[in-house]
Write an enzyme that holds these catalytic residues in place. Sequence first.
Site, PDB file in Angstrom:
ATOM      1  N   HIS A 140       4.787  22.281 -21.949  1.00 44.90           N
ATOM      2  CA  HIS A 140       3.526  21.922 -21.292  1.00 44.90           C
ATOM      3  C   HIS A 140       3.403  22.733 -20.012  1.00 44.90           C
ATOM      4  O   HIS A 140       4.298  22.733 -19.168  1.00 44.90           O
ATOM      5  CB  HIS A 140       3.506  20.426 -20.973  1.00 44.90           C
ATOM      6  CG  HIS A 140       2.272  20.005 -20.232  1.00 44.90           C
ATOM      7  ND1 HIS A 140       1.020  20.051 -20.790  1.00 44.90           N
ATOM      8  CD2 HIS A 140       2.112  19.551 -18.959  1.00 44.90           C
ATOM      9  CE1 HIS A 140       0.128  19.623 -19.897  1.00 44.90           C
ATOM     10  NE2 HIS A 140       0.772  19.314 -18.791  1.00 44.90           N
ATOM     11  N   GLY A 155       4.293  21.641 -14.062  1.00 44.88           N
ATOM     12  CA  GLY A 155       4.067  20.558 -13.128  1.00 44.88           C
ATOM     13  C   GLY A 155       3.494  19.362 -13.866  1.00 44.88           C
ATOM     14  O   GLY A 155       3.066  19.466 -15.016  1.00 44.88           O
ATOM     15  N   LYS A 156       3.479  18.214 -13.203  1.00 53.20           N
ATOM     16  CA  LYS A 156       2.973  17.005 -13.826  1.00 53.20           C
ATOM     17  C   LYS A 156       1.489  17.141 -14.148  1.00 53.20           C
ATOM     18  O   LYS A 156       0.762  17.920 -13.524  1.00 53.20           O
ATOM     19  CB  LYS A 156       3.209  15.797 -12.915  1.00 53.20           C
ATOM     20  CG  LYS A 156       4.681  15.443 -12.740  1.00 53.20           C
ATOM     21  CD  LYS A 156       4.852  14.212 -11.874  1.00 53.20           C
ATOM     22  CE  LYS A 156       6.330  13.838 -11.739  1.00 53.20           C
ATOM     23  NZ  LYS A 156       6.520  12.631 -10.892  1.00 53.20           N
ATOM     24  N   SER A 157       1.046  16.385 -15.120  1.00 51.10           N
ATOM     25  CA  SER A 157      -0.356  16.403 -15.519  1.00 51.10           C
ATOM     26  C   SER A 157      -1.246  16.044 -14.329  1.00 51.10           C
ATOM     27  O   SER A 157      -0.985  15.079 -13.602  1.00 51.10           O
ATOM     28  CB  SER A 157      -0.582  15.405 -16.663  1.00 51.10           C
ATOM     29  OG  SER A 157      -1.923  15.406 -17.071  1.00 51.10           O
ATOM     30  N   GLY A 158      -2.274  16.838 -14.113  1.00 55.41           N
ATOM     31  CA  GLY A 158      -3.200  16.587 -13.015  1.00 55.41           C
ATOM     32  C   GLY A 158      -2.815  17.227 -11.704  1.00 55.41           C
ATOM     33  O   GLY A 158      -3.549  17.099 -10.716  1.00 55.41           O
ATOM     34  N   VAL A 159      -1.700  17.962 -11.648  1.00 53.01           N
ATOM     35  CA  VAL A 159      -1.257  18.549 -10.393  1.00 53.01           C
ATOM     36  C   VAL A 159      -2.127  19.741  -9.989  1.00 53.01           C
ATOM     37  O   VAL A 159      -2.163  20.124  -8.817  1.00 53.01           O
ATOM     38  CB  VAL A 159       0.230  18.959 -10.483  1.00 53.01           C
ATOM     39  CG1 VAL A 159       0.406  20.263 -11.254  1.00 53.01           C
ATOM     40  CG2 VAL A 159       0.860  19.081  -9.088  1.00 53.01           C
ATOM     41  N   GLY A 160      -2.822  20.338 -10.968  1.00 56.30           N
ATOM     42  CA  GLY A 160      -3.723  21.439 -10.619  1.00 56.30           C
ATOM     43  C   GLY A 160      -3.341  22.789 -11.202  1.00 56.30           C
ATOM     44  O   GLY A 160      -3.780  23.826 -10.707  1.00 56.30           O
ATOM     45  N   LYS A 161      -2.569  22.797 -12.265  1.00 57.61           N
ATOM     46  CA  LYS A 161      -2.103  24.066 -12.857  1.00 57.61           C
ATOM     47  C   LYS A 161      -3.280  24.919 -13.349  1.00 57.61           C
ATOM     48  O   LYS A 161      -3.351  26.123 -13.078  1.00 57.61           O
ATOM     49  CB  LYS A 161      -1.149  23.778 -14.020  1.00 57.61           C
ATOM     50  CG  LYS A 161       0.093  23.011 -13.646  1.00 57.61           C
ATOM     51  CD  LYS A 161       1.002  22.794 -14.837  1.00 57.61           C
ATOM     52  CE  LYS A 161       0.425  21.878 -15.897  1.00 57.61           C
ATOM     53  NZ  LYS A 161       0.198  20.498 -15.409  1.00 57.61           N
ATOM     54  N   SER A 162      -4.193  24.295 -14.088  1.00 58.94           N
ATOM     55  CA  SER A 162      -5.310  25.050 -14.657  1.00 58.94           C
ATOM     56  C   SER A 162      -6.260  25.543 -13.567  1.00 58.94           C
ATOM     57  O   SER A 162      -6.797  26.653 -13.657  1.00 58.94           O
ATOM     58  CB  SER A 162      -6.067  24.183 -15.665  1.00 58.94           C
ATOM     59  OG  SER A 162      -5.221  23.819 -16.744  1.00 58.94           O
ATOM     60  N   ASP A 179      -2.266  24.666 -21.091  1.00 52.18           N
ATOM     61  CA  ASP A 179      -1.845  23.360 -21.595  1.00 52.18           C
ATOM     62  C   ASP A 179      -0.581  23.448 -22.446  1.00 52.18           C
ATOM     63  O   ASP A 179       0.430  22.830 -22.123  1.00 52.18           O
ATOM     64  CB  ASP A 179      -2.963  22.689 -22.388  1.00 52.18           C
ATOM     65  CG  ASP A 179      -2.614  21.236 -22.718  1.00 52.18           C
ATOM     66  OD1 ASP A 179      -2.127  20.532 -21.815  1.00 52.18           O
ATOM     67  OD2 ASP A 179      -2.818  20.828 -23.863  1.00 52.18           O
TER      68      ASP A 179
END
Length: 307
Positions: A140, A155-162, A179
């Site tokens: 992921h 990083g954790k979901s929602g951390v801002g990777k995208s 993703d």
Amino acid sequence: MKILTVENLVQKFSLKVLTGENQLQQKIKQSRSHRPGLEFVGHFDFFPTERVQILGRKEVNYLHKLSIEERQMRIGNIVKYHPPCFIVTAGDEGLTYLRKSCIEEGIPLLCTNTPRTTSEFITELDAYMVKELAPEIAVHGVCINVFGMGILLRGKSGVGKSEIAHTLIGRGHKLVADDLVVLKKLSPRTILGTHDGKTKEFLALRSVGLLNVVRVYGIKAFQEETRIALDIELTKWQKNSLNNELDYEPEFTEYMGVPIPHIEIQLQPGRDVAGLIEAAANNWLLKQQGYNAAEEFMKRLETDSNW
């Protein structure tokens, strides 16, 4: 590991099927092809029977010069091992004897259609099979190419990777996968990052939705695959949790036994994370060239202390 068949080779390289139309689902298990030479003169001690067999002009000319009986024996000695297929790179003329043997043993006989040397074809074929048969895992995260090097953002979901990937695309860098990132082990030191096909070219942004980066920003915004050079973990800001960078010891994350340099970047409102990722990429490139900023700084301190 992906299943690779003779039919995949036919489609990838636009090969002409001379015999074995019903045997194209035969599996290919070895990532290197073989050009028989010693086998034609009776030496089979190290014959890689599970490899795709390539017949170039040298091999075909040799067979043409043999008597009918001798040629039949030489070919028969090889086809009885049932390799996945034969690929001829010297045209399909005068191969009646080879067609006959392959039909009898149920082996696909293929022929190249485009003009290229045997060596060039083998190089392209082996590179393709290595990638297709490489061990792989899915992680992921986001994979992006920055300054020509692959970076895996985790990083954790929602951390801002995208969102950070979107900023990097705006600065001229290329998206590889969002993703779900597929990692392929090409060698003991090489991990290739790519997409799973379904998410190709797509970037999911919260509050905005799904973007096709090629449609929005042009083909320059996307890249099919990249060699992973850095593993960057994005985490929430924690005061006083980062050490002095001069005391920084290199860390690595292992993927399928391959160590990848790892760094952590903490997120905070107003922090130029995309710029930090670019800096990390440039710093890694300099280290590959033998330059280390921390080492140079320490040398300057040592020089000053000696005065």
